[in-house]
Write a protein that holds these residues in place. Structure first.
Motif, short mmCIF file in Angstrom:
data_model
loop_
_atom_site.label_atom_id
_atom_site.label_comp_id
_atom_site.label_asym_id
_atom_site.label_seq_id
_atom_site.Cartn_x
_atom_site.Cartn_y
_atom_site.Cartn_z
N ILE A 1 -0.27 14.81 16.65
CA ILE A 1 -0.79 16.17 16.63
C ILE A 1 -0.43 16.91 15.33
CG2 ILE A 1 -0.84 18.41 17.87
CD1 ILE A 1 -2.08 16.15 19.53
N PRO A 2 0.80 16.83 14.80
CA PRO A 2 1.11 17.62 13.59
C PRO A 2 0.64 16.99 12.29
CG PRO A 2 3.13 16.95 14.78
CD PRO A 2 2.00 16.17 15.34
N VAL A 3 -0.09 15.88 12.36
CA VAL A 3 -0.57 15.25 11.12
C VAL A 3 -1.90 15.87 10.71
CG1 VAL A 3 -1.48 13.13 10.10
CG2 VAL A 3 0.65 13.09 11.40
N TYR A 4 -1.93 16.38 9.48
CA TYR A 4 -3.11 17.08 9.01
C TYR A 4 -4.05 16.14 8.28
CZ TYR A 4 -5.85 20.59 6.48
OH TYR A 4 -6.87 21.35 5.98
N LYS A 5 -3.48 15.27 7.48
CA LYS A 5 -4.30 14.43 6.62
C LYS A 5 -3.55 13.14 6.30
CE LYS A 5 -6.59 15.45 2.29
NZ LYS A 5 -6.71 16.54 1.33
N VAL A 6 -4.29 12.04 6.22
CA VAL A 6 -3.68 10.78 5.80
C VAL A 6 -4.49 10.26 4.62
CG1 VAL A 6 -3.01 8.45 6.51
CG2 VAL A 6 -3.05 10.30 8.20
N ILE A 7 -3.80 9.98 3.53
CA ILE A 7 -4.49 9.49 2.33
C ILE A 7 -4.01 8.07 2.05
CG2 ILE A 7 -4.95 9.89 -0.12
CD1 ILE A 7 -3.76 12.82 0.53
N ARG B 1 0.85 -1.20 0.00
CA ARG B 1 0.00 0.00 0.00
C ARG B 1 0.88 1.24 0.00
NH1 ARG B 1 -5.37 -2.54 1.55
NH2 ARG B 1 -4.56 -4.53 2.22
N VAL B 2 0.31 2.29 -0.54
CA VAL B 2 1.01 3.57 -0.51
C VAL B 2 0.12 4.58 0.22
CG1 VAL B 2 2.02 5.42 -1.89
CG2 VAL B 2 2.20 3.04 -2.66
N ILE B 3 0.67 5.23 1.22
CA ILE B 3 -0.10 6.27 1.90
C ILE B 3 0.66 7.59 1.87
CG2 ILE B 3 -1.56 4.94 3.45
CD1 ILE B 3 0.50 4.97 5.51
N SER B 4 -0.11 8.65 1.77
CA SER B 4 0.46 9.99 1.85
C SER B 4 0.07 10.59 3.19
CB SER B 4 -0.09 10.87 0.73
OG SER B 4 0.54 10.53 -0.48
N VAL B 5 1.02 11.19 3.86
CA VAL B 5 0.76 11.82 5.14
C VAL B 5 1.12 13.30 5.00
CG1 VAL B 5 1.11 11.65 7.62
CG2 VAL B 5 1.58 9.67 6.16
N ILE B 6 0.12 14.16 5.18
CA ILE B 6 0.36 15.60 5.09
C ILE B 6 0.57 16.11 6.52
CG2 ILE B 6 -0.47 17.78 4.15
CD1 ILE B 6 -0.33 15.47 2.10
N MET C 1 -3.75 -1.65 8.03
CA MET C 1 -3.76 -0.36 7.36
C MET C 1 -4.69 0.62 8.06
SD MET C 1 -1.56 -0.49 5.16
CE MET C 1 -1.89 1.17 4.61
N GLU C 2 -5.84 0.12 8.52
CA GLU C 2 -6.78 0.99 9.22
C GLU C 2 -6.13 1.54 10.49
OE1 GLU C 2 -10.58 -0.89 10.00
OE2 GLU C 2 -11.04 0.64 11.51
N GLN C 3 -5.42 0.67 11.21
CA GLN C 3 -4.74 1.11 12.43
C GLN C 3 -3.64 2.12 12.11
OE1 GLN C 3 -4.44 1.01 15.99
NE2 GLN C 3 -6.60 0.66 15.60
N ILE C 4 -2.86 1.83 11.08
CA ILE C 4 -1.78 2.77 10.71
C ILE C 4 -2.37 4.15 10.44
CG2 ILE C 4 -0.07 3.34 8.92
CD1 ILE C 4 0.57 0.42 8.62
N THR C 5 -3.43 4.16 9.65
CA THR C 5 -4.05 5.43 9.29
C THR C 5 -4.53 6.17 10.53
OG1 THR C 5 -4.78 4.33 7.30
CG2 THR C 5 -5.76 6.44 7.75
N LYS C 6 -5.22 5.42 11.41
CA LYS C 6 -5.78 6.06 12.61
C LYS C 6 -4.68 6.54 13.55
CE LYS C 6 -10.23 3.68 12.93
NZ LYS C 6 -10.89 2.55 13.61
#
Lengths: 564, 156
Positions: B71-77, B6-11, B60-65
């Motif tokens: 605190i500094p994470v704005y968005k996870v895609i 999987r590929v995730i983007s973390v803003i 993956m659900e846990q990683i995202t959550k």
């Protein structure tokens, strides 16, 4: 207003309404301590170890629901505080810990008493800050308090380099916080709540699974209302003791590894779990594949990461328990409480079959008797803290907790040495209440230096040492699972407890009979001094029921059943 | 449940130690990082972290959550319909057949970008699976050094 970083730290603490700070000075934090000396907005309690300072702030926070504050210096001061941070983190307790740090110019040079505090504390704080400039200090302090208490609470570390505490800057304490990346969800989704309500109406064997989140969100009155209105029975986790109230006929007891028979059977047979602020910890669920096999699950939690982490949830509701219940309870108007009558009858029979019991004795004091007796003598007026081990489980099983925040213990991390400093914090918050630390002959020695703190500040907490001359819980496991090889658990060599307490400015009692116990406790309550009560209990008493680790919740080792 | 790539983007807020927070979370909770790229987002105070990882849907659900909780994470895609590219730099001896190398690189969306006294450097940017093929094909020209860049991805 122009002021130094050290003054800003004090001003922020005052602005947050904090009345008591626990801490220990040292080189890197000295400028702040100099300002503490000059101000009179809050008192500072000097503990005798940084770990205890954090536990004391933690006890203060658990007892009041407010943010606790501790202050330590850099290096070893900070590393000593780590166990305190981790303890608060695992139980979601709001703390702000201020640590000194070497000057910015020395960071990364292995300076004297330098350690990477934000690096070390990252996995055991909700968030942490290293302050890089005096300009950002007011904002960081404001955010630290806000982050600690909002959403799912937790400890926040603010690491302040020494030169920042000296530097002068303009201080305006922000009125509001705006962190674009941090917006906790308090309001539960309306549709999800409606679906959950439909599930409750359709269920035949619903069960309220009450967790520590209820205490954190001050929602126990609503949980009681939910149970009463629907007549749905409830079980409490270790962290939720007191939520339902001991006399509540709908309360089955505590569930989990040392839960009572009726609670664990209820969890095993329910068709609908209503999980409120609970996180399906392994000490609660036992073997996951056997856990609540017939149940659909409603899970209300403010932390989305708790939902579906260990068990799959059918009705997830992300939100504050209080907010969700405020919206859920009115929708349950038309539930007929008789609907669950048959279920309650089954559970009543389970409880009659194997009630929470023990065999009392006239020859030796039983720990369970001691706990029950404390309950009879001081009951709902007292705040009970505990250390970790058998005594903790006996207290959780046998004490008649009547309200939330009455029971203060390290549930998630299981930190021995927590009880005495936590009791000091709780007693400072509620000086008029009797505060009793139920502890063991192992745990108490892990922070016994705090006797001196309690004596100095006249914080008369009562330490009941349930003394079995063993590290009892480990000994119990060795008895059951290691063929009685009591490796390093025999504590036959002991201090003279009475003399130890007296040497530190407290009072000591040696207790071997019921009469002596009554007399000692009555005396201890009216004294204005901290005390050690050395209570000789049955050496080989076990905590039962017990679900062996990794076993299914319904396979319990049970005590002999007796008429009580 | 099957483990899948999987590929995730973390803003994230572009602030000190934010990358450490993200990677420490992966290490502390036992999640895998296959590749990692990070750079500031132009004209903003944010950075874009792209993480290539492996796990089943539950993990993956846990990683995202868990990432969201920082605190500094704005968005996870969690990328599903994405365009993804990876870059690789390869150093070949100059004695190798340069026109063959050039042709190979062209087939994979790249070319020779630097020529020195003893070595040439080739660059290729393509989908990660194709990068793998390219590296296999490049082996016959005795590459001295291969540097992969990690995946970047954007949702279509």
């Amino acid at each position: 207003m122009q002021m130094s970083g050290a003054q800003m730290v004090c001003e922020a603490i005052i602005a947050e309404g904090v009345k008591t700070v626990f801490g220990y000075p040292g080189g890197a934090i000295m400028h702040v301590y100099d300002e503490i000396y000059k101000q009179n907005g809050f008192e500072h309690i000097l503990t005798r170890h940084e770990q205890a300072a954090v536990h004391a702030a933690d006890g203060y926070a658990r007892a009041t629901g407010k943010v606790g504050v501790a202050m330590v210096t850099s290096g070893p001061g900070f590393t000593n505080a780590v166990t305190g941070l981790a303890t608060a983190y695992m139980d979601s307790i709001p703390l702000v810990v201020i640590s000194g740090q070497v000057p910015l110019s020395l960071i990364g040079t292995d300076g004297f008493q330098e350690i990477d505090a934000v690096g070390i504390s990252r996995p055991c704080t909700k968030h942490n800050f290293l302050v890089y400039s005096i300009e950002e200090l007011p904002r960081i302090l404001k955010e630290a308090f806000y982050i600690a208490r909002s959403g799912r609470p937790g400890p926040v570390l603010v690491d302040v380099p020494k030169d920042i505490t000296v530097a002068m800057g303009n201080f305006v304490y922000p009125e509001t916080v705006n962190i674009p990346t941090y917006k906790p969800t308090y309001k539960g989704n309306k549709k999800q709540i409606e679906k959950a309500v439909e599930a409750i109406k359709k269920a035949k064997k619903p069960l309220i699974y009450a967790g520590g989140g209820i205490v954190l969100s001050n929602a126990s009155d609503l949980v009681r209302e939910l149970a009463e209105k629907t007549q749905i029975p409830a079980v409490e986790t270790l962290m939720a003791r007191g939520v339902m109230g001991a006399k509540n006929p709908l309360l089955l007891g505590m569930l989990g590894m040392h839960g009572n028979y009726a609670s664990n059977m209820a969890m095993s047979e329910t068709d609908l779990i209503i999980a409120l602020g609970a996180r399906f910890d392994d000490r609660v669920t036992g073997k996951l594949s056997e856990f609540a096999r017939y149940a659909d699950i409603i899970h209300v939690d403010i932390d989305p990461a708790n939902i579906s982490k260990l068990v799959d949830v059918d009705y997830p509701i992300v939100g504050d328990v209080r907010d969700v219940l405020e919206n859920m309870i009115p929708l349950l108007e038309d539930v007929n409480p008789n609907r669950y009558q048959a279920w309650r009858e089954i559970l009543k029979r389970y409880d009659a079959l194997h009630p929470q019991s023990y065999v009392d004795s006239d020859e030796v004091l039983k720990p369970q008797w001691v706990i029950e007796r404390v309950g009879e003598l001081v009951g709902e007026n007292a705040i009970i803290t505990s250390d970790v081990g058998q005594h903790q489980m006996w207290a959780a099983q046998h004490y008649p907790f009547d309200r939330p925040r009455q029971w203060i213990n390290s549930g998630g991390l299981g930190t021995m040495g927590f009880g005495l400093p936590a009791a000091i914090g709780a007693k400072r918050a509620f000086p008029e209440k009797t505060v009793i630390n139920i502890t063991g002959d192992g745990s108490i020695l892990m922070n016994m230096q705090e006797l001196v703190t309690a004596a100095e500040y006249k914080i008369p907490v009562i330490n009941l040492i349930l003394n079995n001359h063993f590290l009892g819980m480990v000994r119990q496991w060795q008895s059951f699972f290691y063929e009685k090889r009591y490796s390093q658990t025999d504590l036959t060599f002991q201090p003279n407890w009475k003399a130890l307490a007296e040497a530190c400015g407290g009072i000591g009692y040696d207790v071997t009979t019921k009469e002596e116990f009554d007399a000692a406790l009555k005396d201890a309550i009216v004294q204005d001094k901290v005390c050690f009560m050395n209570i000789a209990i049955n050496r080989f008493e076990n905590v039962l029921p017990m679900v062996p680790a990794g076993g299914a919740l319904f396979n319990m080792m049970l005590p002999q059943s007796v008429e009580k | 449940m099957k483990d899948a790539r999987r590929v995730i983007s973390v803003i994230v807020m572009n602030e000190s130690s934010v990358l450490a927070r993200v990677t420490a979370l992966f290490a502390g909770r036992g999640y895998n990082i296959e590749s990692l790229t990070v750079a500031p987002i132009p004209n903003s105070q944010m950075s874009h972290i792209t993480i290539e990882t492996k796990g089943n849907a539950k993990v993956m659900e846990q990683i995202t959550k868990q990432l969201h909780k920082l605190i500094p994470v704005y968005k996870v895609i969690e990328h599903e319909e994405m365009v993804e590219k990876e870059m690789v730099l390869v150093k070949f001896p100059i004695a190798e057949n340069l026109s063959d190398i050039e042709a190979l690189c062209r087939a994979y969306n790249g070319g020779i970008v630097n020529v020195g006294k003893e070595m040439v450097v080739a660059q290729v940017a393509d989908e990660p699976t194709r990068i793998q093929h390219f590296i296999e094909a490049a082996q016959r020209y005795n590459p001295c050094e291969i540097v992969r860049g990690g995946v970047v991805a954007i949702e279509r």
